[in-house]
Structures are given as C-alpha cells and as structure tokens.
Design an enzyme around this catalytic site. Structure first.
Site, PDB file in Angstrom:
ATOM      1  N   SER A  15      15.244  28.927  24.425  1.00 19.82           N
ATOM      2  CA  SER A  15      15.706  27.699  23.920  1.00 19.82           C
ATOM      3  C   SER A  15      16.623  27.099  25.013  1.00 19.82           C
ATOM      4  O   SER A  15      16.798  25.929  25.117  1.00 19.82           O
ATOM      5  CB  SER A  15      16.801  28.448  22.725  1.00 19.82           C
ATOM      6  OG  SER A  15      15.901  28.760  21.586  1.00 19.82           O
ATOM      7  N   ARG A  19      16.528  23.291  26.999  1.00 17.74           N
ATOM      8  CA  ARG A  19      17.722  22.395  26.831  1.00 17.74           C
ATOM      9  C   ARG A  19      17.969  21.987  28.361  1.00 17.74           C
ATOM     10  O   ARG A  19      18.602  20.837  28.693  1.00 17.74           O
ATOM     11  CB  ARG A  19      18.638  23.067  26.207  1.00 17.74           C
ATOM     12  CG  ARG A  19      18.486  22.912  24.602  1.00 17.74           C
ATOM     13  CD  ARG A  19      19.105  24.043  23.821  1.00 17.74           C
ATOM     14  NE  ARG A  19      19.079  23.811  22.345  1.00 17.74           N
ATOM     15  CZ  ARG A  19      17.770  24.247  21.665  1.00 17.74           C
ATOM     16  NH1 ARG A  19      16.895  24.962  22.379  1.00 17.74           N
ATOM     17  NH2 ARG A  19      17.645  24.129  20.629  1.00 17.74           N
ATOM     18  N   GLN A 160      16.578  23.341  15.967  1.00 23.72           N
ATOM     19  CA  GLN A 160      15.489  22.206  16.268  1.00 23.72           C
ATOM     20  C   GLN A 160      15.876  20.853  15.615  1.00 23.72           C
ATOM     21  O   GLN A 160      15.987  19.803  16.151  1.00 23.72           O
ATOM     22  CB  GLN A 160      14.098  22.517  16.164  1.00 23.72           C
ATOM     23  CG  GLN A 160      13.724  23.648  17.102  1.00 23.72           C
ATOM     24  CD  GLN A 160      12.153  24.202  16.774  1.00 23.72           C
ATOM     25  OE1 GLN A 160      11.480  23.689  15.890  1.00 23.72           O
ATOM     26  NE2 GLN A 160      11.790  25.099  17.535  1.00 23.72           N
ATOM     27  N   ASP A 306      13.730  34.789  14.680  1.00 25.45           N
ATOM     28  CA  ASP A 306      12.325  35.078  15.618  1.00 25.45           C
ATOM     29  C   ASP A 306      12.052  36.446  15.755  1.00 25.45           C
ATOM     30  O   ASP A 306      10.812  36.725  16.303  1.00 25.45           O
ATOM     31  CB  ASP A 306      12.559  34.207  17.136  1.00 25.45           C
ATOM     32  CG  ASP A 306      12.505  32.618  17.084  1.00 25.45           C
ATOM     33  OD1 ASP A 306      12.213  32.136  15.918  1.00 25.45           O
ATOM     34  OD2 ASP A 306      13.277  32.313  17.977  1.00 25.45           O
ATOM     35  N   ARG A 337       4.375  33.589   9.361  1.00 25.54           N
ATOM     36  CA  ARG A 337       4.735  35.094   9.711  1.00 25.54           C
ATOM     37  C   ARG A 337       4.901  35.873   8.497  1.00 25.54           C
ATOM     38  O   ARG A 337       5.096  37.061   8.776  1.00 25.54           O
ATOM     39  CB  ARG A 337       5.980  34.799  10.614  1.00 25.54           C
ATOM     40  CG  ARG A 337       5.557  34.279  11.994  1.00 25.54           C
ATOM     41  CD  ARG A 337       6.879  34.184  12.965  1.00 25.54           C
ATOM     42  NE  ARG A 337       6.172  33.800  14.428  1.00 25.54           N
ATOM     43  CZ  ARG A 337       7.098  33.374  15.217  1.00 25.54           C
ATOM     44  NH1 ARG A 337       8.459  33.242  15.326  1.00 25.54           N
ATOM     45  NH2 ARG A 337       6.702  32.914  16.467  1.00 25.54           N
ATOM     46  N   ARG A 379       4.740  35.827  19.088  1.00 25.55           N
ATOM     47  CA  ARG A 379       5.586  36.834  18.387  1.00 25.55           C
ATOM     48  C   ARG A 379       4.858  38.126  17.981  1.00 25.55           C
ATOM     49  O   ARG A 379       5.279  39.132  17.976  1.00 25.55           O
ATOM     50  CB  ARG A 379       6.830  36.376  18.010  1.00 25.55           C
ATOM     51  CG  ARG A 379       7.671  35.370  18.925  1.00 25.55           C
ATOM     52  CD  ARG A 379       9.120  35.313  18.624  1.00 25.55           C
ATOM     53  NE  ARG A 379       9.777  34.231  19.188  1.00 25.55           N
ATOM     54  CZ  ARG A 379      10.184  34.271  20.528  1.00 25.55           C
ATOM     55  NH1 ARG A 379      10.146  35.317  21.327  1.00 25.55           N
ATOM     56  NH2 ARG A 379      10.655  33.125  21.021  1.00 25.55           N
TER      57      ARG A 379
HETATM   58  C1  S3P Z   1      14.428  27.093  18.309  1.00 26.73           C
HETATM   59  C2  S3P Z   1      15.091  27.073  17.205  1.00 26.73           C
HETATM   60  C3  S3P Z   1      14.467  28.003  15.969  1.00 26.73           C
HETATM   61  C4  S3P Z   1      13.619  29.073  16.702  1.00 26.73           C
HETATM   62  C5  S3P Z   1      12.625  28.675  17.733  1.00 26.73           C
HETATM   63  C6  S3P Z   1      13.547  27.935  18.917  1.00 26.73           C
HETATM   64  C7  S3P Z   1      15.399  26.327  19.478  1.00 26.73           C
HETATM   65  O1  S3P Z   1      13.500  27.019  15.453  1.00 26.73           O
HETATM   66  O2  S3P Z   1      12.703  29.667  15.750  1.00 26.73           O
HETATM   67  O3  S3P Z   1      12.043  29.759  18.045  1.00 26.73           O
HETATM   68  O4  S3P Z   1      15.258  26.323  20.517  1.00 26.73           O
HETATM   69  O5  S3P Z   1      15.976  25.359  18.930  1.00 26.73           O
HETATM   70  P1  S3P Z   1      14.309  26.236  13.920  1.00 26.73           P
HETATM   71  O6  S3P Z   1      14.982  25.110  14.507  1.00 26.73           O
HETATM   72  O7  S3P Z   1      12.928  25.744  13.232  1.00 26.73           O
HETATM   73  O8  S3P Z   1      14.919  27.461  13.109  1.00 26.73           O
END
Ligand code: S3P
Length: 420
Positions: A15, A19, A160, A306, A337, A379
């Site tokens: 993540s 970013r 996200q 996750d 999942r 995963r």
């Molecule tokens: C992430 C947010 C999560 C996560 C994904 C990465 C991110 O998803 O499950 O692996 O980097 O913002 P969601 O925003 O759909 O919850």
C-alpha cells in the site's frame, strides 16, 4: 517435525509503495524512495504513472522520482493496464479524474470483475464522468473535468475509495472529506500530511484542505505487515523454533491479524520499535505455539482484511472453532475469498463452512492434504503454502507464480526458514 528458524526481511509494504510513487509523481521536486516493493502490482502503478507523463525509473531498492507537480499529469496516449491491482485502478482513476484528462483503465480477468462503482459514484459527485460496463468493473473510462470539493460518506470501509477521492481532490485543488463506517488503513492521509497537506481526522472522517503544491519527501518503505503475517503464522503453527521479522510496519490500521494470532495463543514479541517516514516499524519474533480458535468481526475486520484467508488457514489447525463475521468485502477481493478459502479448506479435509459475511472453521489435528485452486490470488497461494508447511500436511498450490503480485521472493524465503 516442522522446525522454523532464522530471519526474514519481508519486502516493502504494498500500500505504501503504490502511494510513494503516486505522491512522488505529483510533488514539486525530487523524492527518494528506498525499499519499495518490487512486485507486479507496484509495477502496474509505475506503468500507469509513466502513461500519465511521469518519468518513473525502473523499480529498484533505491530510486529517485522527479515530480511533475499537481498540475503536471498528461493525457495518456493509450489505455492504462492495471494488471491485477485494485489499488492501481482505483487510485489512478482518482488521479485522472482530478487532472481533467480522459483515460480508459483495463485490467486482468480478476480485476475486471471487481467493483468500481464505489469510486465512480464519488468521482461523479465531484463532476467527473465515468463509464463502466453493466457489471460495474473494468474497462472504466474516466473523463476528468474541473472537479468540485466533496463530503463523501462511503458505505464501505475502503482505503482505495478514500484514497481515490483524496487524490482526485488533491490534483484538482479542492477540499475533500471522506467518512467511512470503520476506519480503513490510513497511509494516504499520513503521507499527505508528511508532504505539507493540511489533514484532519475526526472519528471515522478524514478531511483534506485544498493545496496548490505537494512537497517531495524521501522515504524508507516499511516491511509489509501483510507479508510478515505469513511467517508469523508459519512460526506459530510450527512444531518448534522461532522466526524474526525485522522492520515490519506496525501501523495500527494494519496489524489486526497479529492481535488475533496472539489471542489464538501465539507467542509473539515486538522489539526495536522505531519510526520511518511517519510510519511505525518494529521487529516481530514469532515462536511455535499451541493455538485455539477465536471469533473476529465488526470493527476488528478492516485492520486484518487481507490476512483473513491466512487466519482461516491457521484456524484449520487450532483447537476449537473460529468464526469470522462482518467480512463480506472478502467476496470482492482478487478472488471471492470466502468461497475460495472454504472450498479449498474442504478439499484438503478441513471442516469449514461459508457464511454470507465470513466463515466458520472447526480446527483439528488431522493431516490436511490435496490440491488448492488459487484462482490466481496471491494471498490464497501463500496462506495455503503456510498451512502446507505444517507437520503432517501435504498441500499442492496450483499457481505458485501468482505470489509475484505482492511477494516475488516468497517461495525462497519459505524454503529457507523451514526444516523437517
Ligand atoms: C488497499 C486497501 C484494501 C486492501 C488492499 C490494499 C490499499 O482494499 O484490501 O489490499 O492499498 O488501499 P479496499 O480499499 O478495497 O478495502
């Protein structure tokens, strides 16, 4: 006997890696990024930014990015391929919407099925036009305009969605607020604040003030707690031994799994707490333990979302029952999942049941064996590989290569720390 030993330096946080590239691209000046995750998903974001006119170098341990500024993105000449990466698709959609340009985002068959309406709605409320196929996935055509500020109440806790809105507003130079039912991971807001943007948090609402500039920043990306989780679980399920994991991110919006594993009885110890670029890190030591089932749900879920496939695999060899509720979001990840974990657990002889918003697993000590179908989901591959390493189990993973999305060196690391 499965004995574990040694140290695993897990790769950079996925993540934060996405970013770090996006914010370096938008900054006024040069940013240095050390320890970025070099994986397929992050490569998708790098390629998307290149398509938007930013000179992102080849990913490496130590890279420098010359930002183009908040107004410097260019109209892409062809479609943007987001591969398997939901974070790329949703965050880049926000960038494009805010830039005023138009672009079409495509992805692989898994990503093309994932829900994009959750970002299309707030981006449209800001004034962008988004065209989605009837199923609401990809390809997604994003037509940016001069966006207005927004106060968005998101029905899902999703970093996200939150990040798509914040990035659209950042690029467009307008205010934004996003309220979530539970607080999702907060890397975007931390990283924006560290780059000079006025951010405030009130309960589950994050607010960002409009800005004309974004400051560059040098960062060291913490180790990914979602990758460290596999080795913590491996150690906890082992017959004997201990694994040390230095430099793991301990941001509380990400570490729910470790709390759950400790509640199951795992012997976990954190040492060498430090801070890197506004994110806490520590060394995690995990030892062989006797595990029992637990219940997780509600506000526990976002900080371990996750890791729930892994939690289910650990539960299959813990004493008693584990129940996971309030996790319907699992159905719209890289695979469904809930369905995939339960059908695979059953296929290898475990006692598992699907719930609409989670699963129920009755653990035991009988050996588990058989072939697992990953549906290309990284995963799932790693969670079942860890379960397969447990004494007495024999599990074949149908697609080993899919780990390249988040942890290309996984199989090598796994081999190195396990001995029979
Ligand atoms: C992430 C947010 C999560 C996560 C994904 C990465 C991110 O998803 O499950 O692996 O980097 O913002 P969601 O925003 O759909 O919850």
């Amino acid at each position: 006997m499965t004995i574990v030993h040694g140290t695993v330096r897990v790769p950079g946080d996925k993540s934060i890696s996405h970013r770090s590239l996006i914010l370096a691209a938008l900054a006024d000046g040069q940013s240095r990024i050390r320890g970025i995750l070099q994986s397929a998903d992050v490569a998708s974001t790098a390629a998307a930014l290149r398509a938007l006119g930013v000179a992102i170098p080849l990913l490496g341990d130590d890279i420098v990015v010359d930002g183009v500024g908040l107004r410097g993105l260019r109209r892409p000449e062809s479609v943007i391929d987001c591969g398997n990466s939901g974070t790329t698709a949703r965050l880049v959609a926000g960038l494009v919407a805010g830039s005023g340009h138009s672009a079409t985002l495509v992805g692989d068959s898994s990503l093309s099925r994932r829900p994009m309406r959750r970002i299309a709605e707030p981006l449209e409320a800001m004034g962008a036009r988004i065209d989605l196929p009837p199923g609401g996935g990809l390809p997604m055509a994003v037509h940016g305009t001069a966006l207005r500020g927004i106060e968005w109440r998101s029905p899902v806790a999703s970093a996200q969605v939150k990040s798509a809105v914040l990035l659209a507003a950042l690029v467009a130079g307008v205010d934004a607020a996003v309220q979530e039912p539970e607080r999702s991971r907060d890397h975007t807001e931390r990283m924006l604040a560290a780059r000079g943007i006025a951010m405030s948090v009130d309960g589950n609402t994050v607010r960002m003030a409009a800005s004309r500039t974004l400051a560059p920043a040098d960062i060291v990306v913490p180790g990914d707690p979602s990758s460290a989780a596999f080795f913590a679980a491996l150690a906890a399920m082992a017959s004997a031994g201990r694994i040390s994991l230095p430099g793991v991110g301990t941001n509380p919006t990400r570490t729910g799994f470790f709390g759950a594993l400790a509640r199951m009885g795992a012997d976990l110890e954190w040492t060498e707490q430090a801070d890197t670029g506004g994110e806490p890190v520590a060394t995690l030591h995990a030892s062989a333990s006797t595990l029992r089932g637990i219940a997780v749900g509600g506000s526990d879920i976002p900080a371990m979302i996750d890791e729930l496939p892994l939690l289910a695999c650990v539960a299959a060899c813990a004493g008693g029952e584990t129940v996971i509720r309030g996790a319907a979001e699992l159905r719209v990840k890289e695979s469904d999942r809930i369905a995939a974990v339960v059908s695979n657990l059953r296929a290898i002889g475990a006692d598992a049941e699907e719930l609409e918003d989670g699963m129920r697993i009755r653990g035991g000590t009988r050996p588990l064996h058989g072939r697992v179908v990953t549906h290309g989901d990284h995963r799932l591959a790693m969670a079942f590989a860890v379960l397969g390493a447990r004494e007495g189990n024999d599990i074949e993973v149908d697609d080993r290569a899919c780990v390249g999305v988040s942890y290309p060196g996984f199989w090598d690391d796994l081999k190195r720390v396990v001995s029979d």
